[in-house]
Design a protein around this motif. Sequence first.
Motif, PDB file in Angstrom:
ATOM      1  N   GLY A  17      -2.728  -7.508   5.209  1.00 48.62           N
ATOM      2  CA  GLY A  17      -3.109  -8.653   4.382  1.00 48.62           C
ATOM      3  C   GLY A  17      -4.483  -9.190   4.754  1.00 48.62           C
ATOM      4  O   GLY A  17      -5.232  -9.661   3.896  1.00 48.62           O
ATOM      5  N   ALA A  18      -4.817  -9.110   6.041  1.00 52.24           N
ATOM      6  CA  ALA A  18      -6.145  -9.555   6.483  1.00 52.24           C
ATOM      7  C   ALA A  18      -7.220  -8.659   5.893  1.00 52.24           C
ATOM      8  O   ALA A  18      -8.251  -9.127   5.391  1.00 52.24           O
ATOM      9  N   GLY A  38      -6.836 -13.322   9.270  1.00 51.55           N
ATOM     10  CA  GLY A  38      -7.761 -13.630   8.174  1.00 51.55           C
ATOM     11  C   GLY A  38      -7.427 -14.871   7.372  1.00 51.55           C
ATOM     12  O   GLY A  38      -8.113 -15.176   6.404  1.00 51.55           O
ATOM     13  N   ILE A  39      -6.360 -15.593   7.756  1.00 53.73           N
ATOM     14  CA  ILE A  39      -5.977 -16.779   6.979  1.00 53.73           C
ATOM     15  C   ILE A  39      -5.651 -17.981   7.873  1.00 53.73           C
ATOM     16  O   ILE A  39      -4.800 -18.812   7.536  1.00 53.73           O
ATOM     17  N   GLY A  40      -6.321 -18.050   9.020  1.00 52.60           N
ATOM     18  CA  GLY A  40      -6.221 -19.277   9.813  1.00 52.60           C
ATOM     19  C   GLY A  40      -4.969 -19.451  10.652  1.00 52.60           C
ATOM     20  O   GLY A  40      -4.720 -20.529  11.172  1.00 52.60           O
ATOM     21  N   SER A  82       4.245   2.040   5.064  1.00 49.13           N
ATOM     22  CA  SER A  82       4.123   2.521   3.683  1.00 49.13           C
ATOM     23  C   SER A  82       5.004   1.731   2.719  1.00 49.13           C
ATOM     24  O   SER A  82       5.463   2.249   1.714  1.00 49.13           O
ATOM     25  N   GLY A  83       5.250   0.465   3.026  1.00 49.31           N
ATOM     26  CA  GLY A  83       5.885  -0.418   2.044  1.00 49.31           C
ATOM     27  C   GLY A  83       4.879  -0.727   0.950  1.00 49.31           C
ATOM     28  O   GLY A  83       3.765  -0.191   0.946  1.00 49.31           O
ATOM     29  N   ASN A  84       5.259  -1.575   0.010  1.00 53.68           N
ATOM     30  CA  ASN A  84       4.341  -1.845  -1.100  1.00 53.68           C
ATOM     31  C   ASN A  84       3.015  -2.455  -0.639  1.00 53.68           C
ATOM     32  O   ASN A  84       1.974  -2.160  -1.201  1.00 53.68           O
ATOM     33  N   VAL A  85       3.060  -3.290   0.403  1.00 60.16           N
ATOM     34  CA  VAL A  85       1.804  -3.861   0.901  1.00 60.16           C
ATOM     35  C   VAL A  85       0.906  -2.752   1.448  1.00 60.16           C
ATOM     36  O   VAL A  85      -0.277  -2.660   1.101  1.00 60.16           O
ATOM     37  N   GLY A  86       1.470  -1.877   2.279  1.00 59.67           N
ATOM     38  CA  GLY A  86       0.685  -0.774   2.842  1.00 59.67           C
ATOM     39  C   GLY A  86       0.097   0.116   1.762  1.00 59.67           C
ATOM     40  O   GLY A  86      -1.068   0.530   1.843  1.00 59.67           O
ATOM     41  N   LEU A  87       0.888   0.392   0.736  1.00 62.19           N
ATOM     42  CA  LEU A  87       0.435   1.278  -0.342  1.00 62.19           C
ATOM     43  C   LEU A  87      -0.638   0.609  -1.204  1.00 62.19           C
ATOM     44  O   LEU A  87      -1.692   1.185  -1.473  1.00 62.19           O
ATOM     45  N   ILE A  88      -0.381  -0.613  -1.620  1.00 59.90           N
ATOM     46  CA  ILE A  88      -1.314  -1.306  -2.513  1.00 59.90           C
ATOM     47  C   ILE A  88      -2.635  -1.582  -1.794  1.00 59.90           C
ATOM     48  O   ILE A  88      -3.719  -1.378  -2.341  1.00 59.90           O
ATOM     49  N   VAL A  89      -2.537  -2.037  -0.549  1.00 61.46           N
ATOM     50  CA  VAL A  89      -3.770  -2.350   0.183  1.00 61.46           C
ATOM     51  C   VAL A  89      -4.558  -1.072   0.481  1.00 61.46           C
ATOM     52  O   VAL A  89      -5.788  -1.075   0.426  1.00 61.46           O
TER      53      VAL A  89
END
Lengths: 379, 108
Positions: free
Chosen positions: A140-141, B64-66, A162-169
Amino acid sequence: MIEKDVVVVGAGPAGLAAAIEASAAGASVLLLDQNLKPGGQLFKQIHKFFGSSAHRSGTRGTDIGTVLCEEARENGVEIWLNSTVMGLFVGNKVGIEKGTDGTAKQMLTVHAKKIIVAAGASENVVRFKGWTLPGVMGAGAAQTMINVNRVRPGRKIVMLGSGNVGLIVSYQLMQAGCEVVALVEAAPKIGGYAVHAAKITRAGVPVFLRHTVVEAIPDTSGVVSQVIIAEVDSSFKPIPGTEKTLEADVIAIGAGLKPVAELLHLMNCAFMFSPVFGGWIPLHNADMETSCEGIYVAGDSTGVEEANTALEEGRIAGISAAQKLGYISPEEAEAKKAAAWERLGALRLGPFGERRLAAKNVILTEFEQKTARGVHHGN
Amino acid sequence: MGTRIADHIILGEDIRIPAVEIFVDGKAFLANEGEPILSALLANGINVNRYTAKRHEPRGLFCGIGQCTDCAMVVDGVPNVRTCITPVKCGMVIQTQDGLGPKEAAYD
């Protein structure tokens, strides 16, 4: 002391929706957020959302954020940015630290008739040798840097998870001009949706299933320059002799999220552990009210899901708070809440959604049982 | 090492021109007024924000968000400023933080 009908903690999708509903009904609403801008994590989600047209499917998260911020303004929601809620206190008092770092901050207390906590979630980490080095960061960072701040966190990325966050990012890092040198997943198969995974594999990103990161190696300036990955056995332990060294300056960790609900812990709200929702979840009823009367919860703070579910839960919390304060008739409020629950049901379908629907029902049932047994906490 | 994303398939062109001067450990760099300090530093190839108090290990961008405070630096003489959520102002003096104060080398 400043008096408000409703104070909402967190200006992401849940908090914005709650504030809009309560304010539209006629309540005086103060929406608090510790960031420089409202919108929570919506403004880093530059991809199109799934779901039905009722949920603006095909719309990018950033555009949903813009619309919500505009609706909040139109409905007269007062928003304080750079404002961190330090604590909730007996008598529905909200302790706020207002101001940016490096400036003289104000400490303020606001009295709220109703409080809605929509504080979101935080990223889980994976620890390995060198995990504290600059260059190792949350997925996310990395996403915030490229999509909000428009700066690359590095050139060559190893994505762990490789969840959705890993894939999308991973995909968005490529859109931003970074090279994703590996997608590393400890499980034997990819965790997220096949449609997201296909974008990664089509682009030729090497996928290492049954692997994990074992070490990040720094250069002379102390920043990541090499990443050692290794195969794992069935109990996720690295297998000696299977190490591979990758050239990379970023390790992005996409290992899931956990709810942020410290304020509700402080109030002694009743909680339960829910693996599906990512951790300890405050119990709540169908009005999104916790075991502490007058304190509501919505969004990822009630279990990690997605922006659209957060938005609907926020609506329900805002309507419920306004109803209790007499701003909406019970008939109108119940009809609106029922419609929101119906839309939530439509979002909790499919193999991933059904698990979340079941977990949410457990939380609602547990709330009824605990309050029936007279378990009451807080003020 | 990070760089700015001038053009983007979805976000379009970045029309900002880094026009304000900031000073990092005595050296001048260009930044966009109002962007998070951390972004300006990454864009200028600076990845280490602070060193830990006990073992002097480097730290940089993490959440990245404090939330995590790993990117804290000394800004205009004030330590523990979370650079990921603090906006750039013209002429800001930024120092790598060592423990709870500025790194000695920053004074050299």
